[in-house]
Design an enzyme around this catalytic site. Structure first.
Site, PDB file in Angstrom:
ATOM      1  N   GLU A   1     -11.658 -42.705  -7.840  1.00  0.00           N
ATOM      2  CA  GLU A   1     -11.229 -42.904  -9.222  1.00  0.00           C
ATOM      3  C   GLU A   1      -9.957 -43.743  -9.350  1.00  0.00           C
ATOM      4  O   GLU A   1      -9.800 -44.477 -10.319  1.00  0.00           O
ATOM      5  CB  GLU A   1     -11.007 -41.545  -9.908  1.00  0.00           C
ATOM      6  CG  GLU A   1     -12.258 -40.711 -10.091  1.00  0.00           C
ATOM      7  CD  GLU A   1     -13.247 -41.310 -11.075  1.00  0.00           C
ATOM      8  OE1 GLU A   1     -12.843 -42.192 -11.868  1.00  0.00           O
ATOM      9  OE2 GLU A   1     -14.432 -40.905 -11.068  1.00  0.00           O
TER      10      GLU A   1
ATOM     11  N   SER B   1     -34.745  18.747 -26.861  1.00  0.00           N
ATOM     12  CA  SER B   1     -34.176  19.864 -26.103  1.00  0.00           C
ATOM     13  C   SER B   1     -32.954  19.491 -25.286  1.00  0.00           C
ATOM     14  O   SER B   1     -32.245  20.376 -24.797  1.00  0.00           O
ATOM     15  CB  SER B   1     -35.248  20.453 -25.180  1.00  0.00           C
ATOM     16  OG  SER B   1     -36.271  21.054 -25.947  1.00  0.00           O
TER      17      SER B   1
END
Length: 710
Positions: free
Chosen positions: A108, A379
């Site tokens: 770059e 239950s």
């Protein structure tokens, strides 16, 4: 002198004087030009210096850089991320592999550390190439220029943008060191597939941190930003490898690596992660959504900060337990079944939510059924009724009611209630609390709530963390009022924790940018049940897994002491239970309340058992610790009185001190005052745990065999 001579003298004189007179104005003009040039140059220098000072004095625009926030489990491992469209995790330059730094600079901006933001050599070279090709084939943007553009500007090709880019480039160079600029750049650039910055890219492509990247991996990643779609190895491996070769060659030419290292890196077979197909994709998704909801709605964390602020959310999730939960749920249903499920698991010792599954397929439906408040617990609610009865002091594990069809009258005689047992099976004799819990006898439960008062049961439920609406009616004993799996698990943690309850906790700490702590949990224990009552109820609930109990079919899966209660309604199946380390609620049913059949009604218990064993596989079995205030006595199973040698079946039973029976089952002058085989106080028993279990089996198993007609 004649006319011609005079003219000749005159013009001759004029011709000889013109060069001398002409030279003077030329010198003057040259001098003046030089003066103005110097003045102009000086002015230019002054203007340039002023411009530079002005640029330096100006603040850079506020750059909003999205940072990926992380969700971490109890061990500090990243399990998921929050990000508002940009997956980004910034790291310091020192936390990046030197290979990726060298590769990026090589491709770059090779003179990055030498120029002041603009590389004039590269600009001239690019201009010649572009002039020769009559097209814009080569750019010359430096890393600083790219950073300025990415942080503050659009990518529009206008003169205004170019001027601003130059100014911002100068400002960056004036205000930051080269290393700081490079760090910002590597945390900013786009690497494709939603990954911004080198850390996110390293984890996306290779499943590792930026610090761990090899030379081959670094060269591959450094080539992607030029064209993420074009050079992504997921999109085109050949082009990605060609680009990697170019970068390795540049690094060699610039003396950053040796030719041998470049060749080895190019030949290396890269272990790319499967894009979008990782085994952890979708992992703990329901828990993730819950954490996000809690952080924003309850803790007041700003949504944008959570999505884009780079915060770290430390949670209570145990990755191993979560994986066990998801596997147990996946294995618990036929492939084509439309049944849904919910599972939540909480550590009763601190309230930490260890696992959460809100449904069978998050991708298909994100509704978290853990918090569904439309499910009747059936239950599984009964332990709260029996806890209330034990606390009232009027009932003990040997209190007896007759199991037979019964009509209950309430509301001052104005209303009646006629419950029935499953499949209309009754003992048709008196049974005690242990037998009632194991067999899930409805008549006993309603008899109990009528004895203690439904309003007292509601008070118990509220104390244990259940907030859903309830009415003080007899049917409350059978779990007819909807509650969520979350509430059921929360309530049972108090029983499992020896009467101590913690508010369920999912988030331990939230840390913002710079390490600032935004939130830290401080779970506070509450003693909501007397430890002795909690232990006695726990002992009773263990009978569910003994022969004849409603959970016996999964008893072989469980290799440790477990207390639980099943629950079944027309459309819901439950198992809620616990070990000393873990409380878990499992619900199974249909989203639209469709009825479940007999086979579907039994799917919750296997999920509970498989999960519990897998989640605790690394821990040795642990018995429930008997607290002070509990005594153990051998009792006669038929009468509930103290057993003697002359009695029939007997079992070892636990009582809150002071509530144990004192009468003998038979008048036996040789029996001691406390009954043969009695055991005393604060917890000790006079026989081994295996003897106690054997005695218990012999006692109430006879009742259950008769009840089932065996």
């Amino acid at each position: 002198m004649n006319k011609h001579k005079l003219r000749s003298r005159f013009w001759g004189s004029r011709r000889s004087e013109r060069p001398r007179r002409a030279r003077l104005p030329l010198l003057r003009r040259a001098y003046r030009w030089l003066q103005w040039s110097v003045i102009a140059a000086a002015g230019g220098v002054v203007l340039l210096a002023g411009l530079l000072l002005y640029i330096r004095a100006q603040a850079l625009p506020a750059a909003t850089v999205s940072q990926t926030s992380q969700l971490l489990d109890l061990q500090g491992n990243v399990i998921d991320t929050f990000h508002g469209g940009e997956n980004r995790s910034s790291v310091a330059l020192g936390e990046m592999s030197p290979h990726v730094i060298a590769a990026t600079i090589a491709v770059e901006d090779r003179r990055f550390y030498e120029h002041d933001g603009f590389d004039t050599r590269s600009m001239a070279r690019a201009a010649l190439v572009n002039l020769e090709s009559r097209s814009r084939r080569q750019g010359a943007s430096t890393i600083t220029q790219q950073l300025a553009r990415n942080l503050y500007l659009s990518h529009a090709r206008t003169w205004t943008r170019k001027v601003k880019e130059a100014a911002y480039t100068l400002q960056l160079e004036m205000n930051y060191s080269k290393d700081e600029i490079l760090e910002m750049y590597l945390n900013q650039i786009y690497y494709g597939h939603g990954a911004y910055g080198i850390e996110a890219a390293a984890r996306l492509y290779f499943g590792k941190s930026a610090a761990q990247l090899s030379l081959a991996e670094s060269a591959m990643l450094a080539g992607i930003p030029k064209g993420p779609k074009y050079y992504s190895p997921y999109m085109n491996m050949k082009k990605a490898k060609d680009r990697q070769h170019v970068i390795l060659t540049l690094m060699t030419e610039q003396g950053r690596i040796t030719p041998e290292a470049a060749d080895a890196a190019y030949a290396e077979l890269l272990a790319l992660r499967t894009l979008g197909g990782d085994a952890e994709d979708g992992f703990a998704s329901y828990f993730r959504d819950y954490v996000r909801l809690v952080a924003i709605d309850r803790l007041g964390i700003d949504e944008q900060l959570l999505e884009q602020g780079g915060v770290r959310v430390y949670t209570t999730l145990d990755t191993g337990m979560q994986r066990a939960a998801e596997q147990a749920v996946a294995a618990g249903f036929p492939e084509q079944s439309e049944l849904q499920t919910a599972l939540i698991s909480i550590d009763p010792r601190n309230g930490y939510i260890k696992a959460m599954v809100g449904g069978r397929d998050y991708a298909a439906n994100q509704y978290n059924r853990v918090f569904a408040t439309t499910r009747q617990p059936g239950s599984s609610f009964k332990p709260l009724v029996y806890l209330t009865a034990l606390e009232q002091g009027g009932m003990t594990p040997v209190s007896r009611f007759r199991s037979e069809p019964t009509t209950f009258v309430y509301d001052d005689g104005r209303r009646t209630y006629e419950p029935g047992n499953y499949n209309d099976k009754y003992f048709n004799e008196e049974i005690d609390m242990r037998t009632a819990i194991a067999s899930s006898d409805n008549i006993y439960a309603v008899s109990t709530i009528m004895a203690v008062g439904p309003d007292k049961v509601i008070e118990t439920a509220r104390r244990l963390g259940i907030e859903s609406a309830m009415e003080p009616v007899p049917s409350l004993a059978l779990g007819t009022f909807p509650v969520s799996p979350y509430e059921m698990a929360s309530a049972f943690t108090a029983i499992a924790g020896g009467g101590v309850r913690y508010e369920p906790t999912a988030i331990l700490r939230i840390v913002g940018p710079g390490g600032r702590v935004l939130y830290e949990a401080d779970p506070q224990p509450q003693q909501v049940i007397d430890p002795a009552h909690a232990y006695v109820l726990t002992s009773l609930m263990q009978s569910v897994f003994e022969p004849g109990g409603t959970g016996h079919r999964v008893a072989a899966t469980l290799k440790r002491p477990v207390a639980a209660k099943t629950g079944t309604t027309a459309s819901d199946a439950w198992m809620v239970g616990f070990t000393p380390e873990l409380t878990t609620a499992v619900w199974v049913g249909y989203d639209k309340g469709r009825s479940i059949d007999a086979v579907e009604a039994h799917r919750a218990a296997p999920i509970f058992a498989a999960y519990t064993e897998a989640a605790l596989a690394a821990l040795p079995p642990k018995a429930f610790e008997m607290p002070r205030g509990v005594v153990s006595r051998y009792i006669d199973s038929e009468s509930g009185l103290l057993a003697t040698a002359a009695c029939g079946e007997r079992r070892l039973e636990s009582f809150v001190a002071g509530t144990e029976p004192v009468e003998l089952c038979l008048s036996d002058p040789d029996a001691g005052a406390d009954g043969t085989g009695g055991a005393d106080g604060d917890g000790g028993a006079d026989s081994s745990a295996s003897d106690a279990a054997q005695e218990r089996h012999r006692s109430w198993w006879g009742h259950l065999k008769r009840w089932w007609g065996e």
